[in-house]
Motif scaffolding. Structure first.
Motif, PDB file in Angstrom:
ATOM      1  N   UNK A  43       2.174   2.745 -13.316  1.00  0.00           N
ATOM      2  CA  UNK A  43       3.174   2.693 -12.156  1.00  0.00           C
ATOM      3  C   UNK A  43       3.457   1.142 -11.783  1.00  0.00           C
ATOM      4  N   UNK A  44       2.039   0.479 -11.599  1.00  0.00           N
ATOM      5  CA  UNK A  44       2.236  -0.879 -11.083  1.00  0.00           C
ATOM      6  C   UNK A  44       2.886  -1.893 -12.180  1.00  0.00           C
ATOM      7  N   UNK A  45       2.517  -1.597 -13.459  1.00  0.00           N
ATOM      8  CA  UNK A  45       3.005  -2.476 -14.357  1.00  0.00           C
ATOM      9  C   UNK A  45       4.207  -1.901 -14.899  1.00  0.00           C
ATOM     10  N   UNK A  46       4.320  -0.690 -15.531  1.00  0.00           N
ATOM     11  CA  UNK A  46       5.562  -0.176 -16.215  1.00  0.00           C
ATOM     12  C   UNK A  46       6.586   0.076 -15.379  1.00  0.00           C
ATOM     13  N   UNK A  47       6.323   0.892 -14.290  1.00  0.00           N
ATOM     14  CA  UNK A  47       7.562   1.370 -13.606  1.00  0.00           C
ATOM     15  C   UNK A  47       8.261   0.304 -12.929  1.00  0.00           C
ATOM     16  N   UNK A  48       7.273  -0.499 -12.217  1.00  0.00           N
ATOM     17  CA  UNK A  48       7.823  -1.575 -11.326  1.00  0.00           C
ATOM     18  C   UNK A  48       8.605  -2.873 -11.987  1.00  0.00           C
ATOM     19  N   UNK A  77       4.776  -8.362  -6.656  1.00  0.00           N
ATOM     20  CA  UNK A  77       4.815  -7.047  -6.794  1.00  0.00           C
ATOM     21  C   UNK A  77       3.472  -6.326  -6.954  1.00  0.00           C
ATOM     22  N   UNK A  78       2.897  -6.649  -8.012  1.00  0.00           N
ATOM     23  CA  UNK A  78       1.530  -6.047  -8.218  1.00  0.00           C
ATOM     24  C   UNK A  78       0.410  -6.400  -7.138  1.00  0.00           C
ATOM     25  N   UNK A  79       0.506  -7.263  -6.502  1.00  0.00           N
ATOM     26  CA  UNK A  79      -0.369  -7.422  -5.386  1.00  0.00           C
ATOM     27  C   UNK A  79       0.163  -6.485  -4.270  1.00  0.00           C
ATOM     28  N   UNK A  80       1.200  -6.404  -4.089  1.00  0.00           N
ATOM     29  CA  UNK A  80       1.698  -5.431  -2.926  1.00  0.00           C
ATOM     30  C   UNK A  80       1.524  -4.106  -3.234  1.00  0.00           C
ATOM     31  N   UNK A  81       1.540  -3.737  -4.726  1.00  0.00           N
ATOM     32  CA  UNK A  81       1.243  -2.495  -5.381  1.00  0.00           C
ATOM     33  C   UNK A  81      -0.097  -2.096  -4.921  1.00  0.00           C
ATOM     34  N   UNK A 110       9.776   6.076  -0.815  1.00  0.00           N
ATOM     35  CA  UNK A 110      10.895   5.714  -0.272  1.00  0.00           C
ATOM     36  C   UNK A 110      10.796   4.172   0.187  1.00  0.00           C
ATOM     37  N   UNK A 111       9.805   4.121   0.821  1.00  0.00           N
ATOM     38  CA  UNK A 111       9.430   2.766   1.402  1.00  0.00           C
ATOM     39  C   UNK A 111       9.372   1.941   0.361  1.00  0.00           C
ATOM     40  N   UNK A 112       8.703   2.235  -0.952  1.00  0.00           N
ATOM     41  CA  UNK A 112       8.402   1.232  -1.954  1.00  0.00           C
ATOM     42  C   UNK A 112       9.493   0.905  -2.557  1.00  0.00           C
ATOM     43  N   UNK A 113      10.546   1.895  -2.679  1.00  0.00           N
ATOM     44  CA  UNK A 113      11.670   1.664  -3.521  1.00  0.00           C
ATOM     45  C   UNK A 113      12.745   0.559  -2.648  1.00  0.00           C
TER      46      UNK A 113
END
Length: 127
Positions: A43-48, A77-81, A110-113
């Motif tokens: 999720x952190x690498x692929x989906x983002x 983004x990865x740090x925030x993930x 929802x918040x993440x998106x």
């Protein structure tokens, strides 16, 4: 549109959570930590990256511009993930019953998106 995407992705994530529960059953610290980290990788690498890259491509960016945007945005983004999803995963795998996880995951998703959308749009707007 974000709520619909959040719900659809949370259903997929909960399938992933269920699979991780089967691979590492239980709520011991080791099982919970292993499941939590294992969920972050795809999720952190692929989906983002897919989400940010797709937004850029749909917005008319060339493949080289998409690549440059990913190189700029993904470290933050990865740090925030890790800041958002690792604590959520630890709580979800330890305390949230599997039948409640789709709802709780949809709320966090929802918040993440919204965050991903804002981050991507801000990058487009800045020269």
């Amino acid at each position: 549109m974000e709520p619909v995407v959040s719900i659809a992705v949370s259903i997929e994530v909960n399938d992933e959570y269920g699979a991780l529960d089967k691979l590492w059953p239980g709520t011991t610290f080791r099982a919970v930590a292993t499941k939590s980290v294992a969920e972050l990788v795809p999720m952190g690498i692929g989906a983002n990256a897919l989400s940010i890259g797709w937004r850029a491509a749909v917005g008319g960016s060339s493949p080289s511009e998409v690549s440059a945007r990913l190189q700029r945005l993904m470290p933050g983004v990865l740090l925030n993930e890790v800041r958002v999803w690792l604590p959520y995963n630890l709580l979800a795998f330890r305390f949230i019953p599997i039948n409640i996880r789709p709802t709780s995951t949809a709320v966090v998703m929802l918040g993440w998106n919204v965050y991903l959308s804002h981050t991507s749009a801000r990058d487009i707007a800045e020269p």
